[in-house]
Design a protein around this motif. Structure first.
Motif, mmCIF file in Angstrom:
data_model
loop_
_atom_site.group_PDB
_atom_site.id
_atom_site.type_symbol
_atom_site.label_atom_id
_atom_site.label_comp_id
_atom_site.label_asym_id
_atom_site.label_seq_id
_atom_site.Cartn_x
_atom_site.Cartn_y
_atom_site.Cartn_z
ATOM 1 N N GLU A 221 13.979 7.242 -2.753
ATOM 2 C CA GLU A 221 12.899 8.283 -2.530
ATOM 3 C C GLU A 221 13.562 8.134 -0.420
ATOM 4 O O GLU A 221 13.822 9.177 -0.572
ATOM 5 C CB GLU A 221 11.785 8.013 -2.207
ATOM 6 C CG GLU A 221 11.130 9.329 -1.433
ATOM 7 C CD GLU A 221 9.168 9.235 -1.384
ATOM 8 O OE1 GLU A 221 8.323 9.776 -0.938
ATOM 9 O OE2 GLU A 221 8.719 8.189 -2.055
ATOM 10 N N LYS B 128 15.850 10.978 1.110
ATOM 11 C CA LYS B 128 14.786 11.680 2.844
ATOM 12 C C LYS B 128 15.759 11.776 3.729
ATOM 13 O O LYS B 128 16.264 12.872 4.508
ATOM 14 C CB LYS B 128 13.846 11.434 2.773
ATOM 15 C CG LYS B 128 12.616 12.052 4.092
ATOM 16 C CD LYS B 128 11.545 11.481 3.473
ATOM 17 C CE LYS B 128 10.610 12.550 4.081
ATOM 18 N NZ LYS B 128 9.273 12.485 4.152
ATOM 19 N N ILE C 60 9.812 15.338 -0.916
ATOM 20 C CA ILE C 60 10.624 14.313 -2.233
ATOM 21 C C ILE C 60 9.491 14.529 -2.726
ATOM 22 O O ILE C 60 8.906 14.263 -3.005
ATOM 23 C CB ILE C 60 11.538 13.014 -1.793
ATOM 24 C CG1 ILE C 60 12.235 12.961 -0.660
ATOM 25 C CG2 ILE C 60 12.149 12.321 -2.790
ATOM 26 C CD1 ILE C 60 13.905 13.857 -0.381
#
Length: 280
Positions: A74, A78, A92
């Protein structure tokens, strides 16, 4: 009105929708998979394939994709999006939340993914509150393309197919036992390779062995996952993915036999996600 960018990414392709003044623009790029790409590679892909087609300042991004339940993945995606889409708010989300929002909107329901892999959750209209744990394609992924494809390969390698089906298989794939075992045990992405055999089932509907593989594989998903949610008997069961869409009739039969309510069955989540974020 803010300019929104919504993405639904697998490891092969990523579909983007730009929403500006009520208008929609679709963009297709290569997939973004944090398991197989570095942050620099993601940035390069965005610069090369996305930015030339955008040509506007984006205010908000909703990126849904595989592997994003992992905090490291993640963070990687991002950061890459922040570097390229400067000034935009980056959100996300997992592919399971994409399924839940696309299928249920702001209502409660069971959301299921039946594609190359499988997953499911109970969604309370705002967030995922229960998730039946997946074990991956070797130990689990019941009802998925990889699971059904594995059954096809087993029937072929064990000589379970009758002469007619075996001849059809040989004509369709032009492979042999040695090649199959090499692809499954030595080559990368064996789950995708196995899922490729699901098309043999779709092309040979009506043969009793084909129908047995489909029904048994999907029934394993019902028994091992949907049975674990007590909400399954009080809320609709929704499905998304190529396997679910292709074998919708079998899902309806299984829901009838288990006395469950079949909800929506979609091939992809993108249109549902666009509707969700427009309303939000």
């Amino acid at each position: 009105m803010s300019v929104q960018l919504i993405a639904d990414s697998g490891s092969t392709n990523c579909e983007w929708v730009l929403l500006k003044n009520g208008r929609r623009k679709n963009i297709l790029t290569s997939g973004i998979s944090p398991y197989f790409m570095t942050g620099d590679q993601v940035v390069q892909l965005l610069h090369d394939q996305l930015m030339p087609k955008l040509k506007v300042q984006v205010d908000q991004v909703h990126f849904y994709g595989t592997g994003l339940g992992n905090p490291g993945n993640e963070a990687l995606v991002k950061l890459a999006l922040k570097q390229v889409l400067k000034g935009a708010k980056i959100n996300i989300h997992t592919d399971l939340l994409a399924a839940a929002r696309a299928l249920c909107g702001t209502s409660k329901g069971i959301a299921c993914i039946l594609g190359t892999g499988s997953n499911s959750c109970f969604y309370n209209g705002k967030k995922i509150v229960k998730n039946s744990p997946g074990l991956g394609f070797i130990l689990g992924d019941e009802g998925s393309g990889a699971y059904l494809g594995k059954k096809v390969v087993q029937y072929y390698l064990y000589n379970t197919f009758d002469e007619d089906l075996r001849a059809r298989f040989d004509a369709r794939f032009e492979t042999n036992g040695k090649e199959i075992l090499e692809s499954v045990y030595r080559k990368p992405l064996p789950n995708r390779y196995l899922a490729g055999f699901t098309k043999f089932l779709a092309e040979n509907r009506g043969h009793y062995m084909v129908e047995n593989i489909i029904e048994d594989g999907l029934n394993d998903f019902f028994f091992n996952h949907l049975y674990k949610y007590r909400e399954s008997w009080t809320h609709p069961i929704h499905f998304i993915g190529s396997v679910a869409f292709g074998f919708k009739d079998v899902l309806q039969e299984l829901c009838n036999s288990y006395e469950l309510e079949l909800g929506k069955v979609l091939q992809t989540p993108l249109d549902g996600l666009v509707a969700f974020h427009k309303n939000a």
